[in-house]
Design an enzyme around this catalytic site. Structure first.
Site, short mmCIF file in Angstrom:
data_model
loop_
_atom_site.label_atom_id
_atom_site.label_comp_id
_atom_site.label_asym_id
_atom_site.label_seq_id
_atom_site.Cartn_x
_atom_site.Cartn_y
_atom_site.Cartn_z
N LYS A 247 19.94 -16.32 -27.92
CA LYS A 247 20.31 -16.56 -26.52
C LYS A 247 21.63 -17.31 -26.53
CE LYS A 247 18.44 -18.35 -22.15
NZ LYS A 247 19.70 -18.74 -21.55
N ARG A 252 26.94 -14.28 -18.23
CA ARG A 252 26.41 -12.92 -18.30
C ARG A 252 27.45 -11.96 -17.73
NH1 ARG A 252 20.26 -11.30 -17.17
NH2 ARG A 252 20.42 -9.10 -17.63
N GLU A 297 26.87 -11.26 -23.14
CA GLU A 297 27.08 -12.66 -22.79
C GLU A 297 28.43 -13.06 -23.36
OE1 GLU A 297 24.81 -14.17 -20.93
OE2 GLU A 297 25.10 -16.34 -21.18
N ARG A 412 12.35 -10.16 -12.39
CA ARG A 412 11.83 -10.98 -13.47
C ARG A 412 10.46 -10.39 -13.77
NH1 ARG A 412 14.26 -15.80 -14.15
NH2 ARG A 412 15.10 -15.98 -12.06
N LYS A 418 12.77 -15.98 -22.22
CA LYS A 418 13.68 -16.92 -22.87
C LYS A 418 12.86 -18.04 -23.49
CE LYS A 418 14.57 -18.74 -18.31
NZ LYS A 418 15.49 -19.09 -17.26
P1 AMP Z 1 18.57 -18.33 -17.88
O1 AMP Z 1 19.96 -18.29 -17.30
O2 AMP Z 1 18.23 -19.64 -18.48
O3 AMP Z 1 17.55 -17.78 -16.92
O4 AMP Z 1 18.53 -17.31 -19.13
C1 AMP Z 1 18.79 -15.94 -19.01
C2 AMP Z 1 20.24 -15.66 -19.33
O5 AMP Z 1 20.50 -15.77 -20.73
C3 AMP Z 1 20.69 -14.26 -19.02
O6 AMP Z 1 20.96 -14.10 -17.67
C4 AMP Z 1 21.93 -14.12 -19.88
O7 AMP Z 1 23.05 -14.58 -19.16
C5 AMP Z 1 21.70 -15.08 -21.02
N1 AMP Z 1 21.61 -14.46 -22.36
C6 AMP Z 1 22.15 -14.97 -23.47
N2 AMP Z 1 21.89 -14.20 -24.55
C7 AMP Z 1 21.18 -13.15 -24.10
C8 AMP Z 1 20.60 -12.01 -24.75
N3 AMP Z 1 20.70 -11.82 -26.06
N4 AMP Z 1 19.93 -11.15 -23.98
C9 AMP Z 1 19.79 -11.33 -22.65
N5 AMP Z 1 20.30 -12.39 -21.99
C10 AMP Z 1 20.99 -13.30 -22.71
#
Ligand code: AMP
Length: 550
Positions: A247, A252, A297, A412, A418
């Site tokens: 991650k 994004r 990303e 979602r 995550k």
């Molecule tokens: P969050 O913003 O905490 O909800 O986490 C989800 C976000 O992680 C996504 O919207 C992406 O921007 C980011 N992200 C980073 N690495 C990845 C990955 N390998 N696959 C999908 N999303 C990722």
């Protein structure tokens, strides 16, 4: 159509907090509109004159409204007094226009078109004499407006309609009005991100038209969202056929290519192509397919290490010195999905296939233009090793994805989870602040945080934050918030709600001191969420859930 008709609907909507009633009111209203009016009325109902992807903002400050009211013949003191009393320039305008009407009876009925296009024009005006022209437009509207109309015109201009019409309500209203399914409306909206257009399709082509909506290069979409897993183990179990990826902590990015033209959109649907010329160049040279939509990303990289998102975010809304910033904060992109390749839409293909297509679509440059690092395993030991390595190398955590799952725009749905080692944080809106003292006298030093009441659309205070900020950040936040100051009272300022911050805290308590009914103990800034709008801030519902979980 007369604007007063729409105002009647605004009034009905304001009179109820119930989602179902709001839905009925809107559905009954829009079902008989012709297509042209529909596409004007829907944005006006949302209080959103521009789509995110239009890269336009009305950008009118309270000051200009106050100035226009002085032109109508009221003293600044009277206006400010009323403003302090009500906290709503819409109400102030209404009261003052009412007063004026008693003197001069000047009538010309306003139409929805006139209001819509006049407000759009406000954003088009730039340059030296633009302030005067803007003032003229506002005055023309207010002069023709009935008091109630003036209230809603002002609120629309200031982008604060306050009617609590969330996306869900609009979706359901369109479904009811045109006798189509909510899912179909939502599907079309997630791909088109324009409720006006979706309503038109629903009206003219019904279910079939909505289902036939396709991805289109040049337009942003609502991306698939991740669920939070309680643990790595839980994520592995839920993902069924798991692929684990790093991650990355960045922006994004929806990358679209049609021959030699590239578009870059954020998850908030903003077009950031101009802000990232370096990424555009990389995409032009290293995407092999002619027509693609990819997701990745974008991370800021310095000395081979990812920089905090805060650094990268300085590039996102930049209008000037773009090239200079590109040199200062170089980027790396990590691609993780492929939604369209060679013109073929892949949303219904499973992630395993999409990843394969992704691998075929780009030429990797390690450390710069690469695939998100991935392993495929159900073995918890191997997964933990990967996770710990990700953290060691300065990444945020991992994403656990189901290789068998399709891509669900805007949802979602449990196709990706995550996992990160983090305390619970909240995304809150800054609605006020206090000027600092001593060394910090020129900075806003303490910030009022609010949560969103989804039912009413209101923002409710939940705490005050003054820690977790470096001097740099105090300066940056002050700069950002200065232009959003609505009114100042001694050293307190009210802030137009635009900025979302991620906040950590020690404890969540019940409290009569804040309107939300809760208070945060020791809230601490984690970062400014450039990637989130206030409609994505945390809700009172979530606060209640967190409190009950304690
Ligand atoms: P969050 O913003 O905490 O909800 O986490 C989800 C976000 O992680 C996504 O919207 C992406 O921007 C980011 N992200 C980073 N690495 C990845 C990955 N390998 N696959 C999908 N999303 C990722």
């Amino acid at each position: 159509m007369e604007y007063s008709k729409l105002v009647e609907i605004y009034e009905k909507l304001a009179a109820t907090t119930k989602k179902l009633e709001k839905t009925e009111i809107i559905a009954n209203f829009i079902k008989n509109l012709d297509t042209e009016n529909l596409q004007i009325v829907i944005p006006l109902l949302q209080g959103k004159i521009f789509l995110e992807s239009e890269e336009r903002e009305i950008g009118i400050a309270d000051k200009l409204i106050i100035q226009s009211l002085t032109k109508l013949g009221f003293s600044k003191q009277e206006i400010l007094d009323k403003f302090k009393e009500t906290g709503d320039l819409g109400l102030v305008t209404e009261q003052l226009v009412k007063k004026k009407k008693q003197i001069a009876l000047f009538k010309r009925k306003l139409s929805v078109e006139q209001v819509f296009y006049s407000i759009r024009e406000l954003a088009e005006l730039t340059g030296k004499s633009s302030q005067d022209k803007k003032l003229d437009i506002i005055l023309e509207l207010l002069n023709s407006a009935e008091p109630k109309e003036a209230r809603y015109i002002t609120r629309t201009i200031l982008e604060e309609l306050r009617l609590g019409i969330a996306e869900g309500i609009l979706r359901d209203s369109i479904a009811t009005a045109f006798n189509v399914g909510k899912e179909e409306v939502e599907y079309a909206y997630n791909l088109k991100t324009d409720f006006g257009l979706v309503a038109k399709i629903a009206k003219e082509e019904g279910k079939k038209g909505l289902k036939n909506v396709k991805l289109e290069i040049g337009y942003p979409i609502k991306v698939m969202l991740a669920e939070k897993a309680g643990s790595l183990k839980e994520a592995l179990e839920n993902a069924k056929e798991p692929a684990i990826e790093i991650k990355y902590d960045g922006m994004r990015t929806l990358v679209q290519k049609d021959k030699d033209k590239i578009w870059l959109f954020t998850r908030r649907l903003e077009n950031v192509t101009k802000q990232f010329p370096d990424l555009v160049e990389l995409c032009k040279k290293n995407i092999k397919s002619e027509k693609v939509i990819l997701e990745g990303e974008t991370v800021g990289i310095m000395n081979g290490k990812p920089v905090p998102f805060q650094e990268l975010s300085r590039r996102i809304h930049r209008k000037y010195n773009i090239e200079e910033m590109a040199k200062k904060i170089p980027i790396q992109i990590n691609f993780f999905d492929c939604l369209l390749v060679d013109g073929k839409q892949l949303l219904n293909e499973n992630f395993g296939i999409r990843r394969k297509k992704l691998e075929g679509a780009i030429k990797e440059i390690k450390g710069k233009f690469q695939l998100a690092e991935q392993i495929r395993t159900k073995n918890i030991k191997e997964a933990e090793k990967f996770y710990n390595n990700a953290l060691k190398s300065g990444q945020e955590g991992v994403m656990v994805k189901n290789l068998l799952a399709p891509y669900q725009p805007g949802k979602r749905v449990g196709y990706m989870y995550k996992v990160k080692p983090e305390e619970e944080t909240l995304d809150l809106v800054i609605t006020g602040a206090e000027w600092g003292q001593g060394r910090r006298a020129n900075w806003l030093a303490s910030f009022i945080l609010s949560v969103r009441d989804e039912e009413t659309g209101e923002l409710l205070e939940i705490g005050k934050m003054g820690t977790g900020l470096t001097d740099e950040l105090f300066k940056e936040l002050t700069e950002k918030l200065k232009s959003l100051i609505v009114i100042e009272e001694e050293n307190m300022v009210h802030i137009k709600p635009k900025i979302v911050v991620e906040v950590g805290y020690q404890e969540l308590q019940k409290s009569p001191n804040y309107k939300s009914g809760f208070a945060l103990r020791f809230p601490k800034l984690i970062r400014i969420r450039e990637d989130k709008g206030i409609e994505e801030a945390d809700t009172l519902e979530r606060i209640k859930r967190l409190y009950n979980k304690k």
